[in-house]
Every structure is written in C-alpha cells, then in structure tokens.
Write an enzyme that holds these catalytic residues in place. Structure first.
Site, PDB file in Angstrom:
ATOM      1  N   HIS A   1      -3.075   6.922   2.319  1.00 20.99           N
ATOM      2  CA  HIS A   1      -3.562   5.635   1.819  1.00 20.99           C
ATOM      3  C   HIS A   1      -4.944   5.364   2.410  1.00 20.99           C
ATOM      4  CE1 HIS A   1      -4.211   1.479   1.144  1.00 20.99           C
ATOM      5  NE2 HIS A   1      -3.856   1.096   2.348  1.00 20.99           N
TER       6      HIS A   1
ATOM      7  N   CYS B   1       0.806  -1.227   0.000  1.00 22.50           N
ATOM      8  CA  CYS B   1       0.000   0.000   0.000  1.00 22.50           C
ATOM      9  C   CYS B   1       0.840   1.278   0.000  1.00 22.50           C
ATOM     10  CB  CYS B   1      -0.947   0.000   1.193  1.00 22.50           C
ATOM     11  SG  CYS B   1      -1.990  -1.471   1.283  1.00 22.50           S
TER      12      CYS B   1
ATOM     13  N   ASN C   1     -10.346  -0.344  -0.103  1.00 26.15           N
ATOM     14  CA  ASN C   1      -8.887  -0.285   0.014  1.00 26.15           C
ATOM     15  C   ASN C   1      -8.285  -0.903  -1.237  1.00 26.15           C
ATOM     16  OD1 ASN C   1      -6.177  -0.839   0.547  1.00 26.15           O
ATOM     17  ND2 ASN C   1      -6.517  -1.270   2.712  1.00 26.15           N
TER      18      ASN C   1
END
Length: 328
Positions: A250, A122, A284
């Site tokens: 993120h 990520c 996500n």
C-alpha cells in the site's frame, strides 16, 4: 438425509486483466503550500509525495470505479456480460447505501451481477482479492471484477496539514477468473488480520467530516508489523522471498515502503526486487493504491507477464492483508 447439489469447484483463481484510472487534475506540493503551512521539500522529506491527482466535484467515486473496471475488462479481452460478480473496495462512498458495486456494474453494463462493497480502508483491495479468489475456488463466482476506488478529497479537511498533503483520488481494477488447473493458479491464500485496539490511529472527525491520522503511531506500527504479514503471505503461497520479483505494498508513505522493503531484504528478498513507488506522483489513494501501482508499473515495463508479485495492504481499523499474485 437431504443432499445439496454443490456447484463444481476449481483449483483456484488467476488474474485475467487489469486497468486503472486517475483524475486529470495534478495538485503539486507548491499548490498545497498556498493553503497550509508547508513546502515542497517538507512534504517530500516526510512522505515522499511530489504530486497527487484530485477529482473535481462532479466526478463520483462510482464514475472512477467504472472507468477502471472497464479498462480491466478490455485488458482481459472480455465483455461486461462475461462478468457475474463485482466487488468494490472503498471507504469513501458519500453514503452507506446504496453500495458502490451495484452502481459501478450498471455503469459498465454488467447485467445483474452479485455486487458488494468491502471496507477495510487501505487494506481493502487485498481483502477483496482474497474474498473473490475464494469465491471462485468454491464455485460461488466465475469471472469476477475487483475494484479499489477512493475519492478521499471528499473526506479531507484541507486546512489539516497532516492529511491534506497525503491523500488523493483514483481507482484500479483487476478481473479474476477460474484457473483451469493447479499449475495455472495465480493468486495465493490471503494473510490477513486486524488490530482493533488501534482504531483511533486513523478515524473520521465528525465535526469536520475529515480524516484524522496519528501519523507517528501509524508509521511505527506499519514499519514493525507489515513485514511479518508479507512473510506470512509468501509462506502460505508455498514460496520464499527469493521467489518474489515485485513488491507492491500500500502506498501510504514512501518512508514506510522503504523501511518494510529493507526488512524484507534482510529476511531473504533479492536485491533486484522491484518495489512500487507510485505514491510519489499519485499520493495515498487508500484501497486504490495497490491496483494503481500495479497497472502503472506494468505500463512502465517494471512488471512483466509471469512475474511473481507480493501485495500487502494496511490501514484504518487497523486492518492488514496480503497475498502473492502471478502477473498475467
């Protein structure tokens, strides 16, 4: 003594254009509740997600990367032949080789670029942005395409409630180019690092081929360790938190985003700081989440040309990275 002929360097890099792409299929919390023991309110309360995008089996990660990259080139007003370097941040390629970057470049029509992948999960997009910026500054690269692309649906155990409700698919991209002078530099130095002693917090279960995440461990780590990384990135850029217009962390979990934002405001960030919340409708998407959120915020009018944005990625490794970027 032999003297090497070095290519001329530039003061730094700047963003020339951006683009993003997501699958058309929207998966709601109610749909997931038909498979695992959960419900819409439970998911919203814990991670803030209302829906996410999932690609079909026939859509490859490199297909998504090429779509986002092509849109970024169009936004920059450039042709594929103008690009000499392609970098893809990803952790979900189906095989270790061949890499995503070379395949993506070919799909876009970029002839024989330097092409490589970065896998810091990520944090990958911010790592890639830092690497590309330094390559341009050193004269090793010219116009460079940086893409964050993930097909996390290929790496999920759909019966695991802790991960199936979180992760999704998508791609986002930016085009970088040399800044003509110091006043035009639009990407600050990268602040990065890792915590390898926490490698088991996010990992792959080889028996199920699925992502495993220790949610509470990651939550505690992110809510205490990421704000200092953001502060360091601002300091390296020679700015203060009061100079930051937009914060794009993120998109791991809305509660993490809110907690880190609260710490930054206590440290001097403005109350009118605009904060990405793309996770609500995108889920996500790992290394794709920051460029996706950036492009979506621009489309919504929440990010404007000349804005100073703070980007911070963090994830498996554990790895983290951030930098300040001026929006083109």
């Amino acid at each position: 003594m032999t003297t090497l002929n070095l290519r001329p360097s530039t003061p730094g890099a700047r963003v020339l254009g951006m683009g993003s792409w997501q699958p058309s299929r929207i998966v709601t919390n109610d749909e997931l509740a038909q498979r695992v023991d959960t419900n819409d309110q439970w998911i919203r309360d814990r991670v803030g997600i209302q829906s996410r995008r999932i690609a079909d089996e026939g859509t490859l990660l490199v297909d998504m990367a090429a779509e986002a990259g092509s849109l970024a080139l169009k936004d920059a007003g450039l042709e594929p032949t103008d690009i000499d370097t392609v970098l893809v941040a990803t952790c979900t390629m189906p095989d270790l080789i061949p890499n995503a970057a070379a395949q993506t470049a070919t799909r876009i029509g970029i002839p024989a670029p330097g092409a490589f992948d970065v896998n810091t999960a990520c944090a990958g997009f911010c790592y890639g942005l830092g690497i590309a910026s330094d390559l341009i500054r050193a004269g090793s690269a010219g116009r460079t395409l940086v893409i964050g692309a993930e097909k996390l649906s290929d790496w999920l155990d759909w019966d695991d409630r802790s991960t199936s409700i979180i992760f999704a698919d998508g791609a986002g991209a930016v085009v970088l180019g040399p800044a003509p002078d110091e006043a035009s530099v639009g990407i600050g130095p990268v602040a990065w690092g890792s915590a390898g002693d926490m490698k088991d917090a996010i990992r792959i279960n080889h028996a199920t081929h699925g992502i495993v995440q220790e949610g509470q461990t990651v939550f505690r780590w992110a809510t205490t360790q990421i704000a200092p990384v953001a502060l360091r990135a601002v300091e390296l850029a020679g700015l203060t938190l009061a100079d930051i217009d937009v914060f794009i962390p993120h998109q791991a979990n809305l509660r993490i985003v809110e907690a880190v934002t609260k710490r930054l405001r206590k440290a001097g960030a403005r109350e009118d700081l605009r904060v990405a919340d793309d996770i609500v409708h995108s889920g996500n998407t790992s290394s794709a989440s920051i460029p996706l959120a950036l492009d979506h915020m621009r489309a919504e009018g929440r990010v404007r040309s000349g804005d100073v944005a703070l980007l911070v990625g963090f994830g498996a490794g554990l790895s983290f990275a951030g930098q300040v970027v001026v929006i083109p």
